[in-house]
Write a protein that holds these residues in place. Sequence first.
Motif, PDB file in Angstrom:
ATOM      1  N   CYS A 187      40.065 -38.979  -6.991  1.00  0.00           N
ATOM      2  CA  CYS A 187      39.944 -39.626  -8.256  1.00  0.00           C
ATOM      3  C   CYS A 187      38.492 -39.967  -8.635  1.00  0.00           C
ATOM      4  N   ILE A 188      37.699 -40.543  -7.293  1.00  0.00           N
ATOM      5  CA  ILE A 188      36.296 -40.747  -7.673  1.00  0.00           C
ATOM      6  C   ILE A 188      35.589 -39.662  -7.668  1.00  0.00           C
ATOM      7  N   ASP A 189      35.726 -38.653  -7.102  1.00  0.00           N
ATOM      8  CA  ASP A 189      34.880 -37.242  -7.503  1.00  0.00           C
ATOM      9  C   ASP A 189      35.030 -36.894  -8.896  1.00  0.00           C
ATOM     10  N   VAL A 190      36.263 -36.880  -9.315  1.00  0.00           N
ATOM     11  CA  VAL A 190      36.381 -36.421 -10.640  1.00  0.00           C
ATOM     12  C   VAL A 190      35.728 -37.386 -11.485  1.00  0.00           C
ATOM     13  N   CYS A 191      35.919 -38.451 -11.429  1.00  0.00           N
ATOM     14  CA  CYS A 191      35.140 -39.529 -12.204  1.00  0.00           C
ATOM     15  C   CYS A 191      33.640 -39.431 -12.336  1.00  0.00           C
ATOM     16  N   VAL A 192      32.938 -39.006 -11.019  1.00  0.00           N
ATOM     17  CA  VAL A 192      31.624 -38.650 -10.760  1.00  0.00           C
ATOM     18  C   VAL A 192      31.273 -37.406 -11.587  1.00  0.00           C
ATOM     19  N   VAL A 193      32.100 -36.607 -11.366  1.00  0.00           N
ATOM     20  CA  VAL A 193      31.696 -35.214 -12.002  1.00  0.00           C
ATOM     21  C   VAL A 193      31.826 -35.259 -13.730  1.00  0.00           C
TER      22      VAL A 193
ATOM     23  N   PHE B 290      25.776 -47.498  -4.704  1.00  0.00           N
ATOM     24  CA  PHE B 290      27.228 -46.817  -5.258  1.00  0.00           C
ATOM     25  C   PHE B 290      28.124 -46.529  -4.069  1.00  0.00           C
ATOM     26  N   ARG B 291      27.412 -45.935  -2.832  1.00  0.00           N
ATOM     27  CA  ARG B 291      28.176 -45.569  -1.656  1.00  0.00           C
ATOM     28  C   ARG B 291      29.108 -46.915  -1.182  1.00  0.00           C
ATOM     29  N   ILE B 292      28.249 -48.028  -1.067  1.00  0.00           N
ATOM     30  CA  ILE B 292      28.906 -49.330  -0.727  1.00  0.00           C
ATOM     31  C   ILE B 292      30.215 -49.857  -1.754  1.00  0.00           C
ATOM     32  N   ALA B 293      29.911 -49.697  -3.174  1.00  0.00           N
ATOM     33  CA  ALA B 293      30.900 -49.706  -3.967  1.00  0.00           C
ATOM     34  C   ALA B 293      31.926 -48.927  -4.036  1.00  0.00           C
ATOM     35  N   MET B 294      31.723 -47.563  -3.646  1.00  0.00           N
ATOM     36  CA  MET B 294      32.960 -46.661  -3.525  1.00  0.00           C
ATOM     37  C   MET B 294      33.738 -47.192  -2.055  1.00  0.00           C
TER      38      MET B 294
END
Length: 120
Positions: A22-28, A46-50
């Motif tokens: 889901c995170i990858d889809v949002c990033v794309v 961003f990495r810490i937030a994810m």
Amino acid sequence: MKSTTIRMLRAYLIVASLGAVCIDVCVVIAMLVFDVPERVFTSADFRIAMAASLLLLLLATRSLASAAFRAALASRHVMVDGGSSQRESRSVALRDDCPHRLLVLLHIRIHRQQLAMVAA
């Protein structure tokens, strides 16, 4: 490693993997639709937030699965067998017609309980 531990870890991994997808889809979508630069998604913040959002997702899913399990217990779709205080020795019978079946199965796997299927 015990098979119940492997099932528990696999359940956590599935939930985390679905969250990562889901995170990858949002990033794309953010990159293609909103022209967000790529450097935003490679930063340490961003990495810490994810990582924090995946942890919150795991906790929320565990809480939701526990609520579904308690609801299934109240509606008699789930019956717990065994009076022992150890979770690993308890067996859980799940009826086929349980409305929250997937969440109850997730709860059973997370809490390392044995599953015994019961017909409706």
